[in-house]
Every structure is written in structure tokens, then in C-alpha cells.
Design a protein around this motif. Sequence first.
Motif, mmCIF file in Angstrom:
data_model
loop_
_atom_site.group_PDB
_atom_site.id
_atom_site.type_symbol
_atom_site.label_atom_id
_atom_site.label_comp_id
_atom_site.label_asym_id
_atom_site.label_seq_id
_atom_site.Cartn_x
_atom_site.Cartn_y
_atom_site.Cartn_z
ATOM 1 N N VAL A 1 7.124 -10.787 -2.454
ATOM 2 C CA VAL A 1 6.619 -9.491 -2.017
ATOM 3 C C VAL A 1 6.047 -9.663 -0.615
ATOM 4 C CG1 VAL A 1 4.884 -7.701 -2.458
ATOM 5 C CG2 VAL A 1 6.067 -8.795 -4.381
ATOM 6 N N VAL A 2 6.435 -8.799 0.305
ATOM 7 C CA VAL A 2 5.815 -8.869 1.632
ATOM 8 C C VAL A 2 4.790 -7.743 1.748
ATOM 9 C CG1 VAL A 2 7.714 -9.970 2.885
ATOM 10 C CG2 VAL A 2 7.694 -7.489 2.625
ATOM 11 N N GLN A 3 3.682 -8.065 2.399
ATOM 12 C CA GLN A 3 2.640 -7.052 2.542
ATOM 13 C C GLN A 3 3.138 -5.958 3.472
ATOM 14 O OE1 GLN A 3 -1.301 -8.509 3.360
ATOM 15 N NE2 GLN A 3 -2.094 -6.436 3.646
ATOM 16 N N GLU A 4 3.152 -4.745 2.962
ATOM 17 C CA GLU A 4 3.645 -3.634 3.779
ATOM 18 C C GLU A 4 3.091 -2.307 3.281
ATOM 19 O OE1 GLU A 4 7.930 -3.473 3.403
ATOM 20 O OE2 GLU A 4 7.850 -3.397 1.235
ATOM 21 N N THR A 5 3.303 -1.306 4.111
ATOM 22 C CA THR A 5 2.916 0.043 3.750
ATOM 23 C C THR A 5 4.176 0.766 3.299
ATOM 24 O OG1 THR A 5 1.204 -0.009 5.427
ATOM 25 C CG2 THR A 5 1.830 2.147 4.611
ATOM 26 N N ARG A 6 4.095 1.419 2.146
ATOM 27 C CA ARG A 6 5.264 2.114 1.620
ATOM 28 C C ARG A 6 4.910 3.566 1.332
ATOM 29 N NH1 ARG A 6 9.218 -1.614 0.043
ATOM 30 N NH2 ARG A 6 10.223 -0.118 -1.348
ATOM 31 N N THR A 7 5.917 4.365 1.172
ATOM 32 C CA THR A 7 5.675 5.775 0.859
ATOM 33 C C THR A 7 6.495 6.160 -0.365
ATOM 34 O OG1 THR A 7 5.733 8.028 1.744
ATOM 35 C CG2 THR A 7 7.512 6.580 2.422
ATOM 36 N N TRP A 8 6.005 7.139 -1.122
ATOM 37 C CA TRP A 8 6.727 7.611 -2.309
ATOM 38 C C TRP A 8 7.641 8.757 -1.917
ATOM 39 C CZ3 TRP A 8 8.515 6.666 -6.891
ATOM 40 C CH2 TRP A 8 8.853 7.701 -7.774
ATOM 41 N N THR B 1 11.929 12.944 -3.786
ATOM 42 C CA THR B 1 13.324 13.343 -3.966
ATOM 43 C C THR B 1 14.158 12.149 -4.450
ATOM 44 O OG1 THR B 1 13.598 13.019 -1.604
ATOM 45 C CG2 THR B 1 13.394 15.279 -2.372
ATOM 46 N N GLN B 2 13.885 10.959 -3.885
ATOM 47 C CA GLN B 2 14.658 9.783 -4.308
ATOM 48 C C GLN B 2 14.024 9.067 -5.499
ATOM 49 O OE1 GLN B 2 16.165 7.242 -1.006
ATOM 50 N NE2 GLN B 2 15.151 8.704 0.327
ATOM 51 N N GLU B 3 12.791 9.500 -5.864
ATOM 52 C CA GLU B 3 12.066 8.877 -6.979
ATOM 53 C C GLU B 3 11.911 7.371 -6.783
ATOM 54 O OE1 GLU B 3 12.110 10.298 -10.905
ATOM 55 O OE2 GLU B 3 11.234 11.989 -9.828
ATOM 56 N N LYS B 4 11.610 6.963 -5.553
ATOM 57 C CA LYS B 4 11.304 5.555 -5.326
ATOM 58 C C LYS B 4 10.374 5.373 -4.135
ATOM 59 C CE LYS B 4 15.730 4.566 -3.036
ATOM 60 N NZ LYS B 4 16.865 3.652 -3.115
ATOM 61 N N THR B 5 9.811 4.174 -4.004
ATOM 62 C CA THR B 5 8.965 3.903 -2.848
ATOM 63 C C THR B 5 9.838 3.312 -1.743
ATOM 64 O OG1 THR B 5 8.385 1.645 -3.542
ATOM 65 C CG2 THR B 5 6.958 3.424 -4.338
ATOM 66 N N LEU B 6 9.526 3.702 -0.497
ATOM 67 C CA LEU B 6 10.311 3.244 0.657
ATOM 68 C C LEU B 6 9.377 2.561 1.658
ATOM 69 C CD1 LEU B 6 12.163 6.646 1.237
ATOM 70 C CD2 LEU B 6 13.079 4.641 0.025
ATOM 71 N N SER B 7 9.903 1.543 2.342
ATOM 72 C CA SER B 7 9.068 0.831 3.303
ATOM 73 C C SER B 7 8.800 1.678 4.540
ATOM 74 C CB SER B 7 9.764 -0.473 3.704
ATOM 75 O OG SER B 7 8.966 -1.132 4.660
ATOM 76 N N GLU C 1 0.850 -1.191 0.000
ATOM 77 C CA GLU C 1 0.000 0.000 0.000
ATOM 78 C C GLU C 1 0.885 1.240 0.000
ATOM 79 O OE1 GLU C 1 -2.805 0.087 3.195
ATOM 80 O OE2 GLU C 1 -3.818 1.864 2.410
ATOM 81 N N LEU C 2 0.735 2.065 -1.033
ATOM 82 C CA LEU C 2 1.513 3.308 -1.128
ATOM 83 C C LEU C 2 0.664 4.427 -0.530
ATOM 84 C CD1 LEU C 2 2.673 2.877 -4.849
ATOM 85 C CD2 LEU C 2 3.741 1.956 -2.769
ATOM 86 N N LYS C 3 1.161 5.048 0.517
ATOM 87 C CA LYS C 3 0.383 5.992 1.324
ATOM 88 C C LYS C 3 0.421 7.426 0.840
ATOM 89 C CE LYS C 3 -1.741 4.257 4.912
ATOM 90 N NZ LYS C 3 -3.200 4.307 4.822
ATOM 91 N N ASN C 4 -0.748 8.092 0.978
ATOM 92 C CA ASN C 4 -0.832 9.551 0.871
ATOM 93 C C ASN C 4 -0.145 10.197 -0.327
ATOM 94 O OD1 ASN C 4 -2.539 10.475 2.821
ATOM 95 N ND2 ASN C 4 -0.989 10.236 4.432
ATOM 96 N N ILE C 5 -0.593 9.827 -1.489
ATOM 97 C CA ILE C 5 -0.024 10.429 -2.689
ATOM 98 C C ILE C 5 -0.906 11.606 -3.067
ATOM 99 C CG2 ILE C 5 0.833 9.959 -5.006
ATOM 100 C CD1 ILE C 5 0.720 7.010 -4.306
ATOM 101 N N ASN C 6 -0.299 12.784 -3.241
ATOM 102 C CA ASN C 6 -1.135 13.962 -3.469
ATOM 103 C C ASN C 6 -0.856 14.668 -4.787
ATOM 104 O OD1 ASN C 6 1.288 15.003 -2.899
ATOM 105 N ND2 ASN C 6 0.590 16.524 -1.432
#
Length: 489
Positions: A246-253, A256-262, A215-220
Amino acid sequence: MTTRYEAVIGLEVHGQLHTKTKMFCGCSTAYGLPPNTAICPVCLGLPGALPVPNRQAIALAVRAGLALGCTVRQSSRFARKNYYYPDLSKGYQISQFDLPLNEKGHLDITTSAGTKRVGITRIHVEEDAAKNLHGAGAGTDTLVDFNRAGTPLIEIVGEPDLRSAEEAEAYLRALRDVLMFTGVNDGNLEEGSFRCDANVSIRPVGQEKFGTRCELKNINSFKFVRKAIEFEIARQEALVSSGGKVVQETRTWSSTQEKTLSLRSKEEAQDYRYFADPDLPPLVVDDAWLAEIRVSVPEPVVARRERWQRELGLTAYDAQVLTSHPRIAEYFEAASASLERALGGKLSRDKAGKRVANFIQAEALRVVSTSGLDASFPCSAERIAELLALVEDETINGKIAKDVFVDMVATGKAPKDIVAQKGLAQVKDSSAIEQTVRDVVAKHPKELASFKAGKAAVKGFFVGQIMRALKGANPALVNDVLERVLAEG
Ligand code: ADP
Ligand code: MG
Ligand code: ZN
């Protein structure tokens, strides 16, 4: 043989309901107030304070449900979602759980691959949390602004029907259009009144069972939603292709790094211990109220675009641009109706529509952003029609109209006053034009002689002199008269 994968995506979108006051109290929802000035015992969650649902917020949530083809549950229930975080002073968020207000809707999206129907699982009502301002206090202290606490929201949970980042972006855009054009939400991504979580998984092409999702959180932003999902699909494919899981987790975009992070894994996920809120009775939307809300749902934005193309001579592109914000759509419709009326049948509906569409796109949208076309814009839709009517009856030409418009925006004056004060009306009287033509030609015997000697370009010189002397005249008429005078001998 390498396995090919397909992405599966489902979005959860939070939209702020466009109300003056909060979900369960009378505090203002205005954006940008000084911190902690729009608060009361209810939205602070002080013991003993009792919530009272905002009728307008409920009506808007029902309207959203109807606009998205949902079934409205006429007796739904508020539930407490329990968790601890400094931005949630009550220790729970009032939301809906097992009996949401709206269910089973859909939204049609269009991408390069065509049109597709995407399912909407549910749309429920809830309140927003407060805002943590990290580093806003002394040193690294976090301060909390409770102005946002209790802001009315709907959460729109979409079915996992999307198969690409492009589809996800199209869905988000279409959803924003629907909510904005029904007056449910102001569509303002920057102010956080429209934001989304994207659930992304992959599965081998041909497999029915879904893969494990992140789940990628809070994209605006639309741009980030696309980039974050594209990155996440690629990350999961690389992981699975190299034998990982793939492990079920919450990630954020991270933009600045142009990637999703756990952010956190499923093991750390909270148990919200949902239960019906004992402070709130069942939320009842009776038949009469439902009927009243139903008639208040405006024409769908997609239908509106189609109608403009059919009746007002617009291209699909024009229709898209002019529906980029409800205010510009209102402005366009008012101006074209007004122009059609002003010219009373002299100009067909589609021609009037097309003229107004061109002018708004080329001129109005150059000086004002789409959302700025509100009551504070100094040039009303009716004034645009008056201006274009002056072009239509040849009082001024199109080029002068652009200058007059700039003046209208700067001064708020009526176009006919500007034209009169600045003497911009073109001379339409051919005898007046003829007098000037003769004067100019008589004053320039040398140029006349070289014209007679075959220098055709000198005609342009005469036209320039005449136009200057007339301060605006119908160029075709000037040309005709000049040709006649020059031919005379
Ligand atoms: P939660 O309450 O944990 O967020 P839900 O079951 O309500 O979980 O699902 C939330 C969202 O996740 C929905 O938008 C749904 O479409 C999407 N979703 C569910 N399963 C998957 C999956 N395997 N891959 C991608 N999206 C999914
Ligand atoms: Mg979720
Ligand atoms: Zn309050």
C-alpha cells in the motif's frame, strides 16, 4: 496458511459551526445566497484586512469539546496553513496547529457488536475555503464563489480506533447526533456543513504496528463512507495478499464507479509551513466564559433517549426515530408535556408520552420531514396535545383524529374548532343514541325480520346506518344500545 487482516480507521470530520456570521468577519453564512454577495476584504483576503474571531463560533467549538469529553485549552493559538489554490485567495487558511482548542476527548458508539469508546485526538477551529465552480464560466472556465470563504468550522480528528466500515459509520452518525443536539452544527450533509475524510489501513491480525494508510477525501454521506471504506479495505487486502504494497496517498470515492480512485501520492503532498498567525493574539477562554459555556451544554442525546424510555414509555426504536432531528425531539417533548398537563393526572406520564410518540411517528412524520417541524409548521406541539386530549376524553375517536390532523396542517386551525365546525364530536349521550337506534330499527322492518330469523350479520348494517345518522358516536356505546334494542322483541 493465508494471513488474516484487520482494518484500522481514523476519521477527520469537518463540521460547520452554526453561526450567523463568518469566522473572522461579519459576512453572512446563509446558504444559497447569489455568488459573491456575502464577502468583504477580510474573507477575500485583501492585503491589510485584519481578522477578528467570532465569539459565538468559539463558544460553539468549546461546547463541542465539552460535549465530547475534551480538555479545553484555555489559551490556544491560531496558525496559518499555507498553500496555493484558487479557492484560497489569501494563500493560507487560518487554522490551529500545535495548540488546538480541545484535546483528548471520546465518543461512545454502538454497533451490532456492542458499545465501544472511540478516542478523539483534538478538535480545532478553522475557516473554510471558497468554492470553485468548475465549468460555470464561459466554455470550461472555473468561477470562484467566495461566499463560503471564511465560514467557521471545527475539525474533529479521531483516533485510529475504528476497525470496520460499520464502526466508522456508527461513529459518524453518533458524532453528528452530538453536534446537532448541542446546536453546534445543523447536521446537513447535502449542504456540506458536515463532511469527513477517512484514513484507512490494514494490518495482519495480531500485529501491533499500523500499516500504511490511504486518506479518502471529502465524503458527504453515511452510505458513501461505508461503501468507500469497505471498498478500500478490500482493495488493500487484495493488493497486499498478492505481494503488493500500500502506498500512502490521497484517494477519492467515485459514487458513479463505486470505487476509490487515486488523487495524489505522498510525494506530491504539500508542506504547509505552519506558523502562528501574527494577526491574531492567543485565543483565551477564561474561567468565567468556560463556566458559562459549560452550563449551556444540553442533556446528551443518548441520555435523552434513555430517559424517554424510562419515563415516557418509549421503545428504543421510538426514541431513535424521535431524536433523528433536534426539532422533532423538541416537538415531541413539548407535546407530551402538554398532553400530560391537559389531562391533569388522568393519564400517566408514560401513557401520555407513548400516545404522542405513536401519533407523531404515524401521522406527523408522514406529512412533514423531521427538519420541517419548525415554527413554520402550521400545527404546534400544543395543538397535537389538544387533539389527543379530545381522543382521550372520547370527544372524537382515533380515526377521526387523523382526519382532523390533516385539516389542522392544511388550515392551521385549532382541533376543537375543526371538530365543532364539521360536527365531528361523537355523541356520548346514551339517550340521544337510543333515540337514533330506535328510529333506524323502526325504518327497516325487513332487515329487523331477517335479523330475528337468525341473520346475525344484519347487525352490521344497522351499526352503519346508525353511525351515519349520528355523524360520529362512540362505537362501543352504539353497540351496547343496539344490542339492547334488538333483544327487546
Ligand atoms: P494528517 O495531518 O496527515 O491528516 P494525522 O496524523 O493528523 O495526519 O492523522 C489524521 C487521521 O488519520 C487521524 O484521524 C488518525 O486517527 C488517522 N490515522 C493515523 N494513522 C493511521 C493509520 N495507520 N491507519 C488509519 N488511520 C490512521
Ligand atoms: Mg488529514
Ligand atoms: Zn467577510
